[in-house]
Each structure stands twice: as C-alpha cells, then as structure tokens.
Design an enzyme around this catalytic site. Structure first.
Site, mmCIF file in Angstrom:
data_model
loop_
_atom_site.group_PDB
_atom_site.id
_atom_site.type_symbol
_atom_site.label_atom_id
_atom_site.label_comp_id
_atom_site.label_asym_id
_atom_site.label_seq_id
_atom_site.Cartn_x
_atom_site.Cartn_y
_atom_site.Cartn_z
ATOM 1 N N ASP A 96 -1.698 -10.217 -4.381
ATOM 2 C CA ASP A 96 -2.850 -9.584 -3.858
ATOM 3 C C ASP A 96 -4.038 -10.050 -4.873
ATOM 4 O O ASP A 96 -4.014 -9.153 -5.811
ATOM 5 C CB ASP A 96 -2.636 -8.240 -3.408
ATOM 6 C CG ASP A 96 -4.352 -7.732 -2.896
ATOM 7 O OD1 ASP A 96 -5.212 -8.375 -2.836
ATOM 8 O OD2 ASP A 96 -4.219 -6.317 -2.784
ATOM 9 N N ASN A 114 0.961 -1.145 -0.043
ATOM 10 C CA ASN A 114 -0.005 0.032 0.070
ATOM 11 C C ASN A 114 1.036 1.202 0.094
ATOM 12 O O ASN A 114 0.387 2.173 0.712
ATOM 13 C CB ASN A 114 -0.893 0.273 1.152
ATOM 14 C CG ASN A 114 -2.034 1.012 0.841
ATOM 15 O OD1 ASN A 114 -2.437 1.476 -0.182
ATOM 16 N ND2 ASN A 114 -2.803 1.288 2.240
#
Length: 261
Positions: free
Chosen positions: A151, A9
């Site tokens: 992810d 992130n």
C-alpha cells in the site's frame, strides 16, 4: 506464481469479515498483507499461517498500528525484517523473504508506506520515508530481482483516482508524491508498476473512503501496487482486483507470474 496483496485495515477485523475463508480457494503462492494493527501475541497465535502458507511479520512498536506480513508456501533462504531505518523500522513497514539459489537472487517483499492524510506532521514523515526508500530500492534492484507489494498511499497518475482534479492538494496525489513515483518507475533505471503493464483501463481502484458512498459510486483510488524489477515484471500474465466481498477498505490485488519459486 500467484501473488496477492491486501491492506487488511486490521488483521482481526479482516478475519471476522472472512478473509481467511476466501484465501485458500485463491491458491496463492504468496500473500502480502499490510496494516496488521496487531502485535506478535495475537498474530503468532491466531494468524501465523493458513492452509499451506507460513507467515513472517514486522510489527509496529506502537500497539494497534501499522505492521506487515508475508505468507509463502515455499521456505525462504532468508528473512529480512525492516529496511534499516532508525525511524521507520519502529513502525513495522517492511518484511522481505529471500529465495536465493545458485545463479539467482530473488526477494518477495510486503511494505506499507506511511499515510500523510492526518496532517502536516505525518505528511513530513511520509516525505522522509520516500527519501529513504528510493535509494534503498535502487540498491536492492542493483543486486537482485524482486517483487514488492505495498500500500504505497500514492495514486500515480490521473487515471489512478476518480476525482483527480479535486485532490491535487491532498496527500496521496500531491505533485511531490507523484514525481517520486515517476522517478521510481523511470524506464531502464527503475521499477515497473506491474498492474499498469497488464491493465491500462480507467476506474481500476483498490481503496475507497468510508465517506460519501465512495464504494457504492466507485469513487476510488489505486493505492496498492506490485512494484517489480523489469525481469520479474516481464513474467506477469494476469491481474485481478477482487470486488465481490469486502474484507477491508482496500480490495485484494492479485497478479500471476509465469514463474515458480
């Protein structure tokens, strides 16, 4: 071989939270990262490698968006950036290192699947990505062994998220997405969800929303995967989700394999 995957992130954000201090003691041989949110000028100058590991990266054309990296101790025989998609290679979603030797073809891959949570347009893009990715992975499986860390932005089964009943119409747990995962993991023809081979317990999550005290209450989703060919999955010996520190809204997922590059 110790293989860690983590959605950062933002690589700069995760660095300020100590991820590059945490990594060396983990003694990983391979680290796959997703969502760099940075371009080559930043990554190559500050995060090109750490300890004895060297990274290769795929950057998004759009600044501050997506991007993946793969750090390895060993030098690859080849590096593949992108998977040949005219649409999604612009988004920085695939980096593959090949470690081929006589009699062996092996790839280690870091991949970032699109999220569809921002609205119908991105959900449609996510479905296009899945439509391209399935045949690509099946073709790769036919010619070589691999471990893909990613992810995936999909929780496969009810056990893979806390509030499954309330999320059946939400991106990440849509019936079509779950069916895609089931197809990908079909016995004898597909890949293996390595974590679930080693750990069949509930409440095993790798991502938590920043809303509603999700982290404190462990209202999470398992969105991060090791997807491997059966031959590689068979060598997995240990899994761990690291929860003692937070570097991101995701947690690092580590799997050890009885194998040396």
């Amino acid at each position: 071989m110790r293989f860690i995957t983590l959605n950062l992130n933002g690589i700069r954000s995760a660095a300020t939270k100590g991820v590059f201090d945490w990594l060396p003691p983990q003694q990983a041989d391979v680290v796959g990262v997703q969502e760099l949110k940075a371009q080559a000028d930043v990554v190559e100058s500050q995060f090109a490698g750490y300890d004895t590991l060297s990274g290769h990266f795929h950057y998004a054309q759009k600044k501050g968006y997506s991007g993946v990296g793969l750090y390895t101790k060993e030098t690859p025989s080849d590096v593949i950036v992108g998977f040949g998609s005219s649409e999604f290679d612009l988004e920085g979603r695939w980096v593959e290192k090949r470690f081929d030797k006589p009699g062996r073809k092996l790839s280690l891959i870091s991949c970032y699947f699109p999220s569809g949570s921002s609205g119908e347009e991105r959900q449609a893009a996510k479905f296009r990505f899945l439509a391209e990715m399935y045949p690509y992975l099946m073709a790769l499986r036919a010619e070589r062994e691999f471990i893909l860390v990613a992810d995936v932005n999909i929780a496969h089964k009810e056990i893979d998220l806390r509030n499954w009943k309330g999320n059946q119409k939400n991106s990440g747990f849509l019936p079509e997405e779950r069916a895609w995962m089931t197809k990908l993991l079909e016995q004898d023809v597909g890949l293996v969800d390595v974590f679930r081979v080693l750990n069949d317990k509930p409440d095993q999550y790798t991502w938590w929303s920043n809303r509603g005290q999700a982290w404190a209450k462990n209202v999470g989703w398992r969105l991060d995967y090791h997807l491997a060919t059966p031959g590689m999955a068979h060598l997995a010996t240990r899994e761990a989700i690291y929860l003692d520190q937070r570097f991101s809204d995701h947690a690092p997922l580590t799997i050890d394999y009885d194998f040396k590059i």
